[in-house]
Design an enzyme around this catalytic site. Structure first.
Site, PDB file in Angstrom:
ATOM      1  N   SER A   1     129.022  83.734  92.178  1.00 34.52           N
ATOM      2  CA  SER A   1     129.504  83.265  90.742  1.00 34.52           C
ATOM      3  C   SER A   1     131.026  82.643  90.694  1.00 34.52           C
ATOM      4  O   SER A   1     131.390  82.124  90.069  1.00 34.52           O
ATOM      5  CB  SER A   1     129.342  84.294  89.643  1.00 34.52           C
ATOM      6  OG  SER A   1     129.965  85.362  89.914  1.00 34.52           O
TER       7      SER A   1
ATOM      8  N   HIS B   1     123.445  79.419  91.630  1.00 30.21           N
ATOM      9  CA  HIS B   1     124.214  80.110  90.699  1.00 30.21           C
ATOM     10  C   HIS B   1     123.351  80.320  89.596  1.00 30.21           C
ATOM     11  O   HIS B   1     123.416  79.766  88.583  1.00 30.21           O
ATOM     12  CB  HIS B   1     125.679  79.733  90.296  1.00 30.21           C
ATOM     13  CG  HIS B   1     126.236  80.727  89.409  1.00 30.21           C
ATOM     14  ND1 HIS B   1     127.262  80.441  88.553  1.00 30.21           N
ATOM     15  CD2 HIS B   1     126.100  82.124  89.291  1.00 30.21           C
ATOM     16  CE1 HIS B   1     127.682  81.334  87.901  1.00 30.21           C
ATOM     17  NE2 HIS B   1     127.030  82.710  88.115  1.00 30.21           N
TER      18      HIS B   1
ATOM     19  N   GLU C   1     123.516  76.552  88.001  1.00 27.12           N
ATOM     20  CA  GLU C   1     124.492  75.909  88.709  1.00 27.12           C
ATOM     21  C   GLU C   1     123.871  75.720  90.122  1.00 27.12           C
ATOM     22  O   GLU C   1     124.112  76.632  90.997  1.00 27.12           O
ATOM     23  CB  GLU C   1     125.718  76.515  88.531  1.00 27.12           C
ATOM     24  CG  GLU C   1     126.592  76.063  87.394  1.00 27.12           C
ATOM     25  CD  GLU C   1     128.021  76.698  87.545  1.00 27.12           C
ATOM     26  OE1 GLU C   1     128.782  76.166  87.136  1.00 27.12           O
ATOM     27  OE2 GLU C   1     128.239  77.707  87.974  1.00 27.12           O
TER      28      GLU C   1
ATOM     29  N   ASN D   1     132.398  79.650  85.374  1.00 26.47           N
ATOM     30  CA  ASN D   1     133.373  80.717  85.433  1.00 26.47           C
ATOM     31  C   ASN D   1     134.721  80.232  85.356  1.00 26.47           C
ATOM     32  O   ASN D   1     135.489  80.861  85.082  1.00 26.47           O
ATOM     33  CB  ASN D   1     132.850  81.864  86.453  1.00 26.47           C
ATOM     34  CG  ASN D   1     131.709  82.539  86.073  1.00 26.47           C
ATOM     35  OD1 ASN D   1     131.464  82.833  85.037  1.00 26.47           O
ATOM     36  ND2 ASN D   1     130.715  82.985  87.005  1.00 26.47           N
TER      37      ASN D   1
END
Length: 710
Positions: A415, A436, A448, A486
């Protein structure tokens, strides 16, 4: 004598006194100008033709109609408008029969509702999903449906926007045959009988509305029941008011009320946001990183490394799609625990009625466990889901490089970590990609897809196409710390923690962001996920954050005290045994005060508006940097990531659409202001990006940017 002619995308075929109007506008029979014009023209012709005794409206596609051409929302709608076409149908002097060859949604269902009779087949579905676009059915759906199925079912369909099986809608269809193949013969028989019995038109305007005993109570009860899921949205209440109007007004006046409420919806930021998101989700799959003719690699078998919560959830996605999965864990105890958790998840779903017992066993049979890398040598795709530390992941990929067959795709679920560095652990960096998943991986829709510097184009395309097979919404992004999601959540969390030091409370910050539209605030979210996760990420990033001694210092202190969130009973809040409800803990305020004093930070009263600006504007600014760097190709991709991955309210369209809506100059000016008023913290963290400054000064928007590729 029979005749046949074609006008645009509607064909008219007159057979034995019946005019059969067939829509043929692939892929979904969208009710654009040509379809509306064709319908109107042919209906008028049929009504003027003395040889025509009845009119049938159907489709050449395995779908009746997907509804309005949404693109016309942007370009404008040309006459004839759909309500006018449907009024022609409703008031026709000859019976009009809708024959649904497949699903009918939105305006497609409204066409059928305006007809006098309706025929379809078992297992078909219909729906009015307009509420998902921030509007309501605007071509009579809110007035005709209650007259056919009753107020309660109409409310449920219109306000939820969810499709319903035709068998559940008593009163809507005059005939439901066993299968689509039976439609033609059944229609011929139905129409012949209709004509022989001299049954004429049966317009909705002649039908009463089925009202429960206390209509006011029904509407108030319904409002109360949807209050939580409808918070922040504008359209649901307008939908209720429109259905309510059907019980109080004749059809003609009810249609006027519906039109007025429809226009009220269209003018709202919620409608603009929801329609933006509709297009954004579809645009996410359009990327410039591979040619249309690029082949994809065949994925018949998948291996997942790591049987923890994330690995197990990832494995479930493939089992759900019927793709065999090998789940690898080095210790048998951990493997059995992981397999047990997967079964537990499936059985919980079965108890809710969403899966049968047979489905549970079928999906479990698609997942096989192993403790040996030798058992995954024939996997077409391997997804690593081990602990979030670079050294561990590099070792896994070194091993995968040694055991996996040539051409296998090697994916990491990291991540935050640098996938280029992970890829260097192999001799096949072209086969390495990031996939992800978001936790819980078997529930969250977002994926992702992260392209590294050397990822091959066919690997990228395979990952994007595979996402659809496993029912995910894929967004392609580039490599940087945290990728898009993130990376942007980092300043959001950082500022929430800094505001705690400056005098705000966890409950105040959480309430402000919950009221903005998030499902939960940052402190509740941290407790639910586990504060130790962020702690370990910060430990890996010490070089980047060491210059700010206040950086998440309270969160670090809590973890070091063993307060890691819900799982330990204490975090930013405290929790009672077996209860997920956070309880305010004054000890956290004491810790924040002590840390603030040690850092020389003066605590003060923080306004709700400052909380919104401090948490969201740096997040948006980070999004601007991501666009500058080409990590995301377009701002709408960021919006998709934030709505599906982080609970950003869809009625605000995502962070970049929200920024465009309120004005980029407002974001920029606030960033500049905080840069000067927050001392060293402001100078460090509130520097506007070059792109934000440029767009704000020119009056442009993120949406106006040309998509990039990196």
């Amino acid at each position: 004598m029979d005749s046949k002619q074609t006008v645009s995308v509607i064909s008219a075929d007159i057979q034995h006194g019946v005019a059969i109007l067939t829509m043929d506008n692939p892929p979904v029979n969208a009710l654009g100008f040509q379809v509306r014009k064709g319908l109107q023209s042919h209906i008028v012709d049929a009504l003027e033709n003395d040889g025509v005794r009845a009119i049938v409206i159907t489709s050449r596609l395995a779908l009746f109609s997907g509804g309005a051409d949404i693109a016309e929302f942007k370009t404008g709608t040309e006459a004839p408008m759909l309500p006018d076409v449907l009024q022609t149908i409703e008031s026709a002097s000859k019976p009009v029969i809708a024959v649904l060859s497949g699903a009918a949604f939105g305006g497609g269902l409204e066409v059928a509702l305006a007809c006098h009779y309706r025929i379809t087949f078992k297992g078909n579905k219909v729906g009015l999903p307009e509420v998902n676009l921030g509007i309501l059915p605007g071509a009579g759906g809110t007035q005709r449906l209650p007259r056919l199925v009753g107020v309660t079912k109409a409310l449920d369909m219109i306000v939820s926007g969810k499709p319903k099986p035709v068998e559940s809608l008593n009163g809507l269809f005059d005939l439901i045959v066993d299968d689509p193949a039976s439609l033609d013969s059944a229609t011929q028989h139905f129409v012949a009988e209709l004509l022989s019995e001299n049954r004429g038109p049966r317009p909705c305007s002649s039908l009463p509305v089925s009202i429960p005993h206390d209509e006011k109570e029904v509407f108030e009860t319904y409002r109360a029941g949807i209050k939580k899921q409808a918070r922040g949205f504008f359209a649901p209440e307008m939908c209720i008011q429109a259905v309510e109007a059907s019980t109080l007004l004749p059809l003609s006046e009810g249609l006027q009320k519906e039109a007025s409420l429809f226009m009220s919806c269209m003018k709202t930021p919620q409608a603009r946001a929801q329609q933006h998101f509709f297009f954004a989700e579809r645009a996410a799959s359009h990327v410039n990183d591979y040619a249309k003719e690029t082949p994809i690699r065949e994925i018949k078998k998948v291996a997942v490394i790591g049987a923890g919560t994330m690995g197990g959830g990832i494995a479930m996605n493939f089992a759900n799609a019927g793709i065999p999965v090998i789940l690898l864990e080095l210790k048998d105890e951990a493997l059995q625990k992981g397999l047990g958790k997967i079964r537990e998840n499936y059985e919980a779903t079965a108890r809710k009625g969403r899966l049968s017992a047979e489905d549970v066993e079928l999906r479990m049979s698609a997942i096989h466990g192993t403790t040996e890398y030798a058992d995954i040598t024939d996997a077409d795709l391997v997804i690593e889901a081990v602990f979030e530390q670079m050294a561990i992941k590099q070792q896994v990929f070194k091993t995968l490089d040694e055991v996996c067959k040539p051409g296998a795709i090697l994916a990491t679920n990291t991540s935050t970590l640098d996938i280029n560095e992970i890829a260097k652990s192999t001799n096949r960096p072209q086969d390495v990609i990031g996939m992800h998943f978001f936790s819980p991986a078997n529930v969250m829709k977002l994926l992702e897809v992260v392209k590294a510097d050397k990822t091959a184009s066919d690997v990228i395309k395979t990952a994007m196409m595979l996402a659809k097979r496993i029912n995910k919404v894929a967004v392609l992004v580039g490599v940087c710390f945290g990728f898009v999601g993130n990376r942007m959540i980092e300043p959001y969390s950082r500022e929430a923690n800094r505001l705690l030091l400056e005098g705000a409370t966890p409950e105040q910050i959480d309430k402000v962001l919950y009221d903005f539209g998030f499902p939960m605030g940052p402190f509740t979210m941290g407790d639910m996920a586990g504060l130790d996760i962020g702690y370990y990420v910060r430990q890996e990033r010490q070089e980047d954050i060491a210059h700010d001694p206040s950086y998440c210092v309270v969160a670090d202190k809590l973890v070091e005290m063993g307060r890691v969130g819900l799982k330990s009973g204490r975090g930013a809040y405290r929790y009672e045994e077996g209860n997920r409800q956070p309880i305010n803990d004054p000890d956290v305020l004491t810790i924040a005060k002590e840390q603030a004093e040690a850092l020389g930070i003066r605590q003060r009263t923080i306004s709700d508006q400052e909380i919104i600006e401090r948490c969201l504007f740096p997040l948006i600014n980070e999004g601007a940097k991501i666009l500058e760097e080409g990590i995301a190709a377009k701002s709408s991709d960021i919006d998709v990531i934030y709505v599906y991955g982080y609970g950003f309210p869809v009625y605000r369209g995502g962070p970049m659409q929200y920024a465009d809506e309120i004005g980029l100059d407002k974001i920029y000016n606030a960033m500049v202001d905080y840069q000067t008023t927050l001392g060293e913290h402001g100078k460090t963290w509130f520097v506007p990006s070059t792109l934000l400054k440029k767009l704000a000064e020119s009056g442009a928007t993120f949406a106006s940017l040309t998509p990039t590729s990196k």
